[in-house]
Design a protein around this motif. Structure first.
Motif, PDB file in Angstrom:
ATOM      1  N   ARG A  44      15.117 -26.059   6.029  1.00  0.00           N
ATOM      2  CA  ARG A  44      15.967 -26.633   4.981  1.00  0.00           C
ATOM      3  C   ARG A  44      15.089 -27.179   3.848  1.00  0.00           C
ATOM      4  O   ARG A  44      14.031 -27.737   4.092  1.00  0.00           O
ATOM      5  N   PHE A  45      15.547 -26.970   2.617  1.00  0.00           N
ATOM      6  CA  PHE A  45      14.804 -27.435   1.448  1.00  0.00           C
ATOM      7  C   PHE A  45      15.811 -27.795   0.361  1.00  0.00           C
ATOM      8  O   PHE A  45      16.746 -27.042   0.092  1.00  0.00           O
ATOM      9  N   THR A  46      15.615 -28.959  -0.279  1.00  0.00           N
ATOM     10  CA  THR A  46      16.496 -29.374  -1.365  1.00  0.00           C
ATOM     11  C   THR A  46      16.027 -28.729  -2.661  1.00  0.00           C
ATOM     12  O   THR A  46      14.908 -28.948  -3.106  1.00  0.00           O
ATOM     13  N   VAL A  47      16.890 -27.903  -3.226  1.00  0.00           N
ATOM     14  CA  VAL A  47      16.599 -27.137  -4.437  1.00  0.00           C
ATOM     15  C   VAL A  47      17.218 -27.856  -5.638  1.00  0.00           C
ATOM     16  O   VAL A  47      18.317 -28.389  -5.542  1.00  0.00           O
ATOM     17  N   ALA A  48      16.494 -27.862  -6.751  1.00  0.00           N
ATOM     18  CA  ALA A  48      17.013 -28.407  -8.003  1.00  0.00           C
ATOM     19  C   ALA A  48      16.751 -27.381  -9.109  1.00  0.00           C
ATOM     20  O   ALA A  48      15.628 -26.894  -9.256  1.00  0.00           O
ATOM     21  N   VAL A  49      17.802 -27.036  -9.841  1.00  0.00           N
ATOM     22  CA  VAL A  49      17.694 -26.032 -10.901  1.00  0.00           C
ATOM     23  C   VAL A  49      18.329 -26.595 -12.172  1.00  0.00           C
ATOM     24  O   VAL A  49      19.550 -26.755 -12.239  1.00  0.00           O
ATOM     25  N   PRO A  50      17.524 -26.921 -13.200  1.00  0.00           N
ATOM     26  CA  PRO A  50      18.114 -27.369 -14.463  1.00  0.00           C
ATOM     27  C   PRO A  50      18.777 -26.191 -15.176  1.00  0.00           C
ATOM     28  O   PRO A  50      18.422 -25.029 -14.938  1.00  0.00           O
ATOM     29  N   TRP A  51      19.744 -26.481 -16.022  1.00  0.00           N
ATOM     30  CA  TRP A  51      20.452 -25.408 -16.718  1.00  0.00           C
ATOM     31  C   TRP A  51      19.506 -24.551 -17.543  1.00  0.00           C
ATOM     32  O   TRP A  51      19.737 -23.349 -17.695  1.00  0.00           O
ATOM     33  N   SER A  52      18.433 -25.122 -18.059  1.00  0.00           N
ATOM     34  CA  SER A  52      17.502 -24.352 -18.890  1.00  0.00           C
ATOM     35  C   SER A  52      16.789 -23.257 -18.103  1.00  0.00           C
ATOM     36  O   SER A  52      16.329 -22.277 -18.679  1.00  0.00           O
ATOM     37  N   ALA A  53      16.697 -23.389 -16.776  1.00  0.00           N
ATOM     38  CA  ALA A  53      16.016 -22.392 -15.946  1.00  0.00           C
ATOM     39  C   ALA A  53      16.967 -21.309 -15.450  1.00  0.00           C
ATOM     40  O   ALA A  53      16.530 -20.242 -15.025  1.00  0.00           O
ATOM     41  N   LEU A  54      18.263 -21.543 -15.494  1.00  0.00           N
ATOM     42  CA  LEU A  54      19.252 -20.593 -14.990  1.00  0.00           C
ATOM     43  C   LEU A  54      19.595 -19.606 -16.102  1.00  0.00           C
ATOM     44  O   LEU A  54      20.001 -20.014 -17.188  1.00  0.00           O
ATOM     45  N   PHE A  55      19.394 -18.303 -15.865  1.00  0.00           N
ATOM     46  CA  PHE A  55      19.667 -17.325 -16.918  1.00  0.00           C
ATOM     47  C   PHE A  55      20.736 -16.314 -16.556  1.00  0.00           C
ATOM     48  O   PHE A  55      21.117 -15.487 -17.387  1.00  0.00           O
ATOM     49  N   ALA A  56      21.271 -16.341 -15.316  1.00  0.00           N
ATOM     50  CA  ALA A  56      22.371 -15.440 -14.969  1.00  0.00           C
ATOM     51  C   ALA A  56      23.143 -16.004 -13.783  1.00  0.00           C
ATOM     52  O   ALA A  56      22.583 -16.682 -12.919  1.00  0.00           O
ATOM     53  N   ILE A  57      24.440 -15.704 -13.765  1.00  0.00           N
ATOM     54  CA  ILE A  57      25.338 -16.106 -12.683  1.00  0.00           C
ATOM     55  C   ILE A  57      26.121 -14.856 -12.290  1.00  0.00           C
ATOM     56  O   ILE A  57      26.657 -14.159 -13.162  1.00  0.00           O
ATOM     57  N   ALA A  58      26.189 -14.559 -10.987  1.00  0.00           N
ATOM     58  CA  ALA A  58      26.924 -13.381 -10.519  1.00  0.00           C
ATOM     59  C   ALA A  58      27.814 -13.774  -9.344  1.00  0.00           C
ATOM     60  O   ALA A  58      27.348 -14.356  -8.373  1.00  0.00           O
ATOM     61  N   SER A  59      29.085 -13.447  -9.446  1.00  0.00           N
ATOM     62  CA  SER A  59      30.042 -13.731  -8.376  1.00  0.00           C
ATOM     63  C   SER A  59      30.059 -12.559  -7.406  1.00  0.00           C
ATOM     64  O   SER A  59      30.274 -11.413  -7.808  1.00  0.00           O
ATOM     65  N   HIS A  60      29.848 -12.831  -6.125  1.00  0.00           N
ATOM     66  CA  HIS A  60      29.932 -11.778  -5.108  1.00  0.00           C
ATOM     67  C   HIS A  60      31.379 -11.344  -4.892  1.00  0.00           C
ATOM     68  O   HIS A  60      31.631 -10.224  -4.485  1.00  0.00           O
ATOM     69  N   VAL A  61      32.320 -12.242  -5.156  1.00  0.00           N
ATOM     70  CA  VAL A  61      33.733 -11.970  -4.871  1.00  0.00           C
ATOM     71  C   VAL A  61      34.363 -11.113  -5.956  1.00  0.00           C
ATOM     72  O   VAL A  61      34.947 -10.073  -5.683  1.00  0.00           O
ATOM     73  N   THR A  62      34.243 -11.542  -7.207  1.00  0.00           N
ATOM     74  CA  THR A  62      34.903 -10.831  -8.304  1.00  0.00           C
ATOM     75  C   THR A  62      34.012  -9.772  -8.948  1.00  0.00           C
ATOM     76  O   THR A  62      34.492  -9.016  -9.790  1.00  0.00           O
ATOM     77  N   LYS A  63      32.743  -9.745  -8.582  1.00  0.00           N
ATOM     78  CA  LYS A  63      31.759  -8.807  -9.151  1.00  0.00           C
ATOM     79  C   LYS A  63      31.514  -9.055 -10.637  1.00  0.00           C
ATOM     80  O   LYS A  63      30.981  -8.206 -11.333  1.00  0.00           O
ATOM     81  N   GLU A  64      31.896 -10.225 -11.123  1.00  0.00           N
ATOM     82  CA  GLU A  64      31.616 -10.580 -12.507  1.00  0.00           C
ATOM     83  C   GLU A  64      30.215 -11.180 -12.593  1.00  0.00           C
ATOM     84  O   GLU A  64      29.742 -11.789 -11.634  1.00  0.00           O
ATOM     85  N   SER A  65      29.580 -11.014 -13.747  1.00  0.00           N
ATOM     86  CA  SER A  65      28.281 -11.657 -13.952  1.00  0.00           C
ATOM     87  C   SER A  65      28.144 -12.053 -15.416  1.00  0.00           C
ATOM     88  O   SER A  65      28.736 -11.435 -16.296  1.00  0.00           O
ATOM     89  N   TRP A  66      27.375 -13.105 -15.614  1.00  0.00           N
ATOM     90  CA  TRP A  66      27.145 -13.631 -16.949  1.00  0.00           C
ATOM     91  C   TRP A  66      25.641 -13.807 -17.127  1.00  0.00           C
ATOM     92  O   TRP A  66      24.977 -14.401 -16.289  1.00  0.00           O
ATOM     93  N   MET A  67      25.114 -13.268 -18.236  1.00  0.00           N
ATOM     94  CA  MET A  67      23.686 -13.374 -18.522  1.00  0.00           C
ATOM     95  C   MET A  67      23.495 -14.193 -19.786  1.00  0.00           C
ATOM     96  O   MET A  67      24.256 -14.062 -20.739  1.00  0.00           O
ATOM     97  N   TYR A  68      22.462 -15.015 -19.770  1.00  0.00           N
ATOM     98  CA  TYR A  68      22.100 -15.835 -20.921  1.00  0.00           C
ATOM     99  C   TYR A  68      20.717 -15.374 -21.362  1.00  0.00           C
ATOM    100  O   TYR A  68      19.699 -15.859 -20.880  1.00  0.00           O
ATOM    101  N   MET A  69      20.703 -14.400 -22.267  1.00  0.00           N
ATOM    102  CA  MET A  69      19.467 -13.721 -22.671  1.00  0.00           C
ATOM    103  C   MET A  69      18.428 -14.680 -23.241  1.00  0.00           C
ATOM    104  O   MET A  69      17.238 -14.505 -23.019  1.00  0.00           O
ATOM    105  N   GLU A  70      18.863 -15.721 -23.942  1.00  0.00           N
ATOM    106  CA  GLU A  70      17.907 -16.645 -24.557  1.00  0.00           C
ATOM    107  C   GLU A  70      17.150 -17.468 -23.520  1.00  0.00           C
ATOM    108  O   GLU A  70      16.097 -18.019 -23.820  1.00  0.00           O
ATOM    109  N   ASP A  71      17.661 -17.538 -22.285  1.00  0.00           N
ATOM    110  CA  ASP A  71      16.980 -18.281 -21.224  1.00  0.00           C
ATOM    111  C   ASP A  71      16.219 -17.373 -20.261  1.00  0.00           C
ATOM    112  O   ASP A  71      15.578 -17.863 -19.331  1.00  0.00           O
TER     113      ASP A  71
END
Length: 177
Positions: free
Chosen positions: A75-102
């Motif tokens: 087990r490890f506690t992960v921390a991710v600031p919004w500036s480091a996150l550049f894409a989100i993908a849903s396994h359920v709906t198969k939708e994804s969002w990319m933030y090219m500037e990040d």
């Protein structure tokens, strides 16, 4: 950092988490990212998040995402600031969002064939998809009449080997009172 972009990431992540498992794509080298030491140099780190993992501390806030995850059984506690996150993908709906500037520069310099194809703007899935309903299926036909049995003269007598199976064995389970 652009507050509207961070708010958009937060809203999309929360909406996707409500539907099921989500994969976040992040640059683990960015300041503020907390991941296991073996993953700190990753330009494209993918983490799966879900409420079904029963995380004790999954937090999606103004700063970013915090959660305790399992890496190779530890087990490890992960921390991710919004500036480091550049894409989100849903396994359920198969939708994804990319933030090219990040996105990390290494990923932007990849040839177009190696880069994931651009995703069209997401369509509200719940509004488009017809809702499924369960209904009771009758056990006997309601309006149909069963055909009459054939006359006895037309039915050939059963021929063949007799069933010489042994009597059923007694169960190995006992009733204990």
């Amino acid at each position: 950092m652009d507050d509207t972009k961070d708010l958009d990431k937060k809203e999309r992540l929360l909406a996707s988490l409500d539907q099921g498992m989500v994969m976040i794509h992040l640059d683990a080298r960015r300041p503020g990212v907390l991941v296991p030491a073996s993953l700190r140099g990753e330009a494209h780190l993918r983490l799966n998040l879900s409420y079904r993992f029963d995380p004790p501390d999954l937090t999606v806030g103004e700063w970013g995402v915090r959660c305790t995850l399992s890496f190779s059984g530890s087990r490890f506690t992960v921390a991710v600031p919004w500036s480091a996150l550049f894409a989100i993908a849903s396994h359920v709906t198969k939708e994804s969002w990319m933030y090219m500037e990040d996105m990390p520069p290494e990923l932007l310099q990849q040839p177009a064939a190696a880069r994931p194809p651009p995703q069209p703007l997401p369509v509200p899935v719940a509004a488009e998809r017809p809702r499924t309903f369960l209904r009771e299926v009758p056990t006997e036909p309601v309006d149909e009449v069963a055909p009459p049995p054939p006359p006895p003269s037309e039915v050939p007598p059963p021929e063949g080997p007799k069933d010489d199976s042994p009597p059923p064995r007694r169960s190995h389970l006992r009733l204990v009172k």
